[in-house]
Scaffold this active site. Structure first.
Site, PDB file in Angstrom:
ATOM      1  NE  ARG A  46      31.827  -3.007 -40.030  1.00 26.66           N
ATOM      2  CZ  ARG A  46      31.647  -2.224 -41.103  1.00 26.66           C
ATOM      3  NH1 ARG A  46      30.614  -1.418 -41.151  1.00 26.66           N
ATOM      4  NH2 ARG A  46      32.500  -2.249 -42.098  1.00 26.66           N
ATOM      5  CE1 TYR A  98      30.798  -5.262 -14.363  1.00 28.28           C
ATOM      6  CE2 TYR A  98      31.230  -3.748 -16.176  1.00 28.28           C
ATOM      7  CZ  TYR A  98      31.503  -4.925 -15.503  1.00 28.28           C
ATOM      8  OH  TYR A  98      32.483  -5.753 -15.968  1.00 28.28           O
ATOM      9  CG  ASP A 170      23.121  -2.637 -17.092  1.00 27.37           C
ATOM     10  OD1 ASP A 170      22.643  -3.792 -17.125  1.00 27.37           O
ATOM     11  OD2 ASP A 170      24.343  -2.406 -17.182  1.00 27.37           O
ATOM     12  CE  LYS A 195      28.852  -9.922 -16.680  1.00 26.47           C
ATOM     13  NZ  LYS A 195      28.621  -8.539 -16.313  1.00 26.47           N
TER      14      LYS A 195
HETATM   15  C1  LIG Z   1      29.156  -7.283 -16.718  1.00 35.48           C
HETATM   16  C2  LIG Z   1      28.301  -6.088 -16.775  1.00 35.48           C
HETATM   17  C3  LIG Z   1      28.467  -5.117 -17.760  1.00 35.48           C
HETATM   18  C4  LIG Z   1      29.574  -5.219 -18.793  1.00 35.48           C
HETATM   19  O1  LIG Z   1      29.393  -6.310 -19.633  1.00 35.48           O
HETATM   20  P1  LIG Z   1      30.607  -7.153 -20.303  1.00 35.48           P
HETATM   21  O2  LIG Z   1      29.867  -8.198 -21.061  1.00 35.48           O
HETATM   22  O3  LIG Z   1      31.442  -7.682 -19.196  1.00 35.48           O
HETATM   23  O4  LIG Z   1      31.361  -6.215 -21.173  1.00 35.48           O
HETATM   24  C5  LIG Z   1      27.585  -4.039 -17.772  1.00 35.48           C
HETATM   25  N1  LIG Z   1      26.622  -3.912 -16.850  1.00 35.48           N
HETATM   26  C6  LIG Z   1      26.438  -4.832 -15.877  1.00 35.48           C
HETATM   27  C7  LIG Z   1      25.348  -4.632 -14.893  1.00 35.48           C
HETATM   28  C8  LIG Z   1      27.271  -5.933 -15.793  1.00 35.48           C
HETATM   29  O5  LIG Z   1      27.096  -6.834 -14.820  1.00 35.48           O
END
Ligand SMILES: *Cc1c(COP(=O)(O)O)cnc(C)c1O
Length: 380
Positions: A46, A98, A170, A195
């Site tokens: 961890r 998001y 983000d 992603k």
């Molecule tokens: C998918 C996404 C998230 C969340 O991520 P997860 O891996 O699905 O938990 C946060 N911000 C953006 C812009 C996203 O596309």
């Protein structure tokens, strides 16, 4: 070292002596101590694991950060981020966030006493007008999801500096290949590694990247305490995905532009939102702060019937949530990512029953166009 080289060799920090070219998966929860009071540098996974460390070092370098922490999902990263704040604190965030982040801020963070104002962060005066003495941070997603609105990171950064606020960006949609928020003045970068960084629609992951040692220390404390760390195997998948990040981003962007241009010529398409089109209102600011426009397109069709038929008749493109992988995916934001956003708020942003979002993958662009064409054609 060039970005594309760092994608492949950025993590070389591990002491494996076998000569393995691919980073080993250290599938161990704990590590034995050589003697009392001594450590190999690893105590418990961890806190740190050799495989995850390789990934984190790479991501920190790609984002020009002091440190990166790998989480079990993007939302785990955002949830840990919110632990920086205390009851009474106030945060300003993009209103086109998001859906999952929107839900987290609205339900969990609010319940925890953190006040949140959602504003259109592409308008700097709106940010300034919402700042008050309890404001601690501005959270920006750019380009936004799904409307592809662009926020001027450097401009927001100067507002944040003047008011002693953290700027959090983000960077999931563009990745550091196209946009480096820390170099534009941000303090923390957030990623859904699920992603583009992972890139293969096979792993959930998230990241927080800290600009400096002070923020790294604060976030590391939260990280090791709350424990949503990425497993050794998933870390390895992310390391493997990132090796091809540069080539994937280039090619996916190239296809996205071609598809966006094609969509614009279709009778049943009312609007195409892609920052790489010179007609996009944020085209100039995108060019100034990023080296590319990414591969996410949203578009509005002429009616909910067309939207439904398109979703049901695409065959190569899959109707599924998520984005950024080698497989092209199409989503219906109203029913999927933004289902929890109140209808009024959603409609005001243009997230209606005609809006679809396309994540352009690595298939040949002409095959994707042919697929969209046949799916739209059935509507005639
Ligand atoms: C998918 C996404 C998230 C969340 O991520 P997860 O891996 O699905 O938990 C946060 N911000 C953006 C812009 C996203 O596309």
């Amino acid at each position: 070292m060039d970005f594309s080289t760092l994608c492949i060799h950025g993590g070389k920090c591990c002491c494996d002596t076998s000569g393995a070219v691919s980073v080993p998966i250290y599938q161990s929860a704990t590590f034995a101590h050589p003697a009392v009071g001594q450590s190999t540098g690893y105590d418990y996974s961890r806190l740190q694991n050799p495989t995850r460390e390789q990934l984190e070092v790479t991501v920190a370098k790609l984002e020009n950060g002091a440190d990166a922490m790998a989480f079990s999902s993007g939302m785990a990263a955002v949830a840990a981020l919110m632990e920086l704040f205390s009851p009474g604190d106030h945060i300003i965030a993009s209103d086109d966030l998001y859906g999952g982040s929107h839900r987290l801020l609205h339900s969990i963070s609010r319940k925890n006493g953190i006040a949140v104002d959602l504003v259109n962060t592409s308008d700097c005066s709106l940010i300034t007008s919402h700042i008050h003495p309890q404001t601690k941070a501005v959270l920006v997603e750019t380009p936004s999801n799904p409307m592809m609105q662009v926020t001027d990171i450097a401009a927001v950064s100067s507002i944040c500096r003047a008011h002693n606020l953290l700027l959090i960006v983000d960077n999931t949609f563009l990745t550091p290949y196209f946009q480096k928020p820390l170099l534009l003045g941000a303090d923390i970068v957030v990623h859904s590694g699920t992603k583009y960084l992972g890139g293969h629609n096979d792993t959930l992951a998230g990241f927080l990247v800290a600009k400096d040692a002070g923020l790294s220390e604060r976030l590391r404390y939260i990280y090791k305490t709350t424990g949503a760390c990425l497993s050794p195997f998933d870390s390895w998948l992310l390391i493997r995905g990132i090796k091809t990040l540069s080539v994937r981003m280039e090619r996916q962007q190239q296809s996205a532009l071609k598809i966006a241009e094609w969509l614009r010529t279709q009778k049943s398409i009312r609007a195409v939102h892609y920052a790489g089109l010179p007609s996009h209102p944020d085209y100039e600011i995108s060019k100034r702060q990023a080296s590319g426009f990414g591969a996410m397109i949203s578009f509005e069709v002429d009616g909910s019937e067309t939207a439904r038929r398109l979703l049901e008749h695409v065959s190569l493109i899959q109707y599924a949530e998520s984005l950024g992988g080698v497989e092209s995916l199409i989503t219906y934001p109203m029913l999927q990512t933004h289902a929890d956003v109140p209808a009024e708020e959603r409609e005001a942003k243009g997230i209606n029953e005609r809006l679809l979002r396309l994540s352009v993958g690595l298939e040949c662009a002409d095959d994707l166009i042919a697929d969209l064409n046949q799916a739209l054609g059935r509507n005639a």
